[in-house]
Design a protein around this motif. Structure first.
Motif, PDB file in Angstrom:
ATOM      1  N   MET A  91      -9.355  -5.074   9.148  1.00 40.83           N
ATOM      2  CA  MET A  91     -10.157  -5.572   8.030  1.00 40.83           C
ATOM      3  C   MET A  91      -9.257  -6.182   6.961  1.00 40.83           C
ATOM      4  N   SER A  92      -9.839  -7.015   6.104  1.00 39.47           N
ATOM      5  CA  SER A  92      -9.075  -7.680   5.049  1.00 39.47           C
ATOM      6  C   SER A  92      -8.963  -6.758   3.830  1.00 39.47           C
TER       7      SER A  92
ATOM      8  N   GLN B  73      -8.090  -4.158  -4.427  1.00 36.03           N
ATOM      9  CA  GLN B  73      -7.933  -2.826  -3.832  1.00 36.03           C
ATOM     10  C   GLN B  73      -6.489  -2.337  -3.948  1.00 36.03           C
ATOM     11  N   VAL B  74      -5.570  -3.248  -3.667  1.00 36.08           N
ATOM     12  CA  VAL B  74      -4.142  -2.894  -3.770  1.00 36.08           C
ATOM     13  C   VAL B  74      -3.809  -2.476  -5.200  1.00 36.08           C
TER      14      VAL B  74
ATOM     15  N   LYS C  28      -0.579  -1.629   0.077  1.00 29.22           N
ATOM     16  CA  LYS C  28      -1.228  -2.525   1.047  1.00 29.22           C
ATOM     17  C   LYS C  28      -1.189  -1.917   2.445  1.00 29.22           C
ATOM     18  N   THR C  29      -0.048  -1.334   2.811  1.00 24.50           N
ATOM     19  CA  THR C  29       0.090  -0.699   4.122  1.00 24.50           C
ATOM     20  C   THR C  29      -0.846   0.494   4.248  1.00 24.50           C
TER      21      THR C  29
ATOM     22  N   THR D 201      -5.748   2.942   6.694  1.00 22.37           N
ATOM     23  CA  THR D 201      -6.938   3.789   6.481  1.00 22.37           C
ATOM     24  C   THR D 201      -8.216   2.966   6.372  1.00 22.37           C
ATOM     25  N   ASN D 202      -8.160   1.723   6.858  1.00 25.28           N
ATOM     26  CA  ASN D 202      -9.339   0.836   6.867  1.00 25.28           C
ATOM     27  C   ASN D 202      -9.981   0.690   5.491  1.00 25.28           C
TER      28      ASN D 202
END
Length: 307
Positions: free
Chosen positions: A1-2, A7-8, A23-24, A29-30
């Motif tokens: 997924m993007s 979110q980051v 980001k990783t 964790t989707n």
């Protein structure tokens, strides 16, 4: 997924972890924020160990003192940007405070309990590597104490109270006015920051350094074709000059070049009200002696983009 930049940023704000780590974590964790926080927590030590291979030559010098002792501490980071981080500065400040209650050895400070918790200083710094996102290390600690008198501190290129790029301690033993002794010792500390003496007295200069200078001066004198007895006198004169340049007590005092530091101390005894002896000094300059890695910035950016 993007994974979105928002979110980051949210995860980074929640955890203080590095952007690429966040980001990783979200990718693994989707995009589940809580799971990503747990992922970062469980991977914190592993990340710290991975980062520990990178050169940490920036950071801060911290100083702290009480009535009869003082400490100077160097905690390194990889970049000056992190050294300006409040969390990193708090770590250095706390480590320096801890150091004051130890014997002043790096090992004792690393093993001491970090303020406000149950972990050691060493483990706290290791945990902070995962949070702040850079390799960090407690590089060295120094401590000076007197039975009576004062140990003054001075920070050059200060970024906050008692934190900067260079820290100096100077100890004066005296039964006189401790505050007057401290005031003069601070002036000497400023002098030490400027001149970087090799030793307090001529006897304390490293023997190999003395031999090297004598050999150089003797070779220079022989080139002039002078006889050996004259060469010997020339070398003696050059060595006197050498000691005046590198021995603290023999140096011209920066605040009054007409006096040596030794003579300035004698003059300061009038304000101190008793005989005074300069018993030691320490000078820590950030990153001195560390061989810094030369990095390819373009390659770093490309690697980050691929991540």
């Amino acid at each position: 997924m993007s994974i979105s930049a928002a979110q980051v940023k949210q995860l980074r704000d929640m955890t203080g972890a590095g952007m690429m780590d966040c980001k990783t974590a979200l990718g693994e964790t989707n995009g589940d924020m809580e799971a990503a926080v747990d992922w970062l927590r469980t991977k914190g030590i592993a990340k710290a160990d991975k980062k520990a291979g990178r050169t940490a030559a920036e950071g801060l010098i911290g100083v702290q003192s009480d009535a009869t002792s003082a400490v100077v501490v160097e905690v390194n980071s990889e970049t000056d940007f992190v050294a300006r981080n409040d969390a990193f500065q708090d770590i250095v400040r706390n480590v320096t405070q801890v150091a004051l209650s130890t014997d002043g050895s790096t090992e004792a400070v690393a093993a001491a309990t970090y303020p406000g918790g149950s972990k050691t200083v060493s483990d706290t710094i290791k945990d902070a590597i995962g949070t702040i996102g850079e390799n960090m290390s407690l590089r060295r600690v120094g401590k000076l104490s007197v039975s009576s008198g004062a140990v003054a501190t001075y920070v050059h290129n200060a970024v906050a109270d008692n934190l900067g790029k260079m820290g100096v301690l100077v100890a004066i033993e005296t039964t006189g006015d401790a505050e007057a002794a401290r005031a003069f010792a601070r002036q000497v500390a400023m002098h030490v920051a400027a001149t970087n003496p090799l030793a307090l007295t001529a006897d304390e200069v490293d023997a190999s350094a003395v031999t090297r200078e004598k050999d150089i001066f003797a070779a220079q004198a022989r080139e002039s074709g002078k006889p050996e007895n004259i060469i010997e006198k020339m070398v003696e004169g050059r060595m006197r000059k050498f000691f005046e340049e590198v021995v603290l007590l023999k140096q011209a005092f920066v605040l009054n070049p007409d006096l040596t530091v030794e003579a300035a101390l004698k003059a300061a005894e009038k304000d101190i009200g008793a005989p005074a002896t300069l018993t030691g000094f320490l000078r820590f300059a950030l990153g001195e002696g560390i061989e810094k890695e030369q990095s390819d910035f373009a390659a770093e950016v490309a690697a980050a983009a691929k991540g």
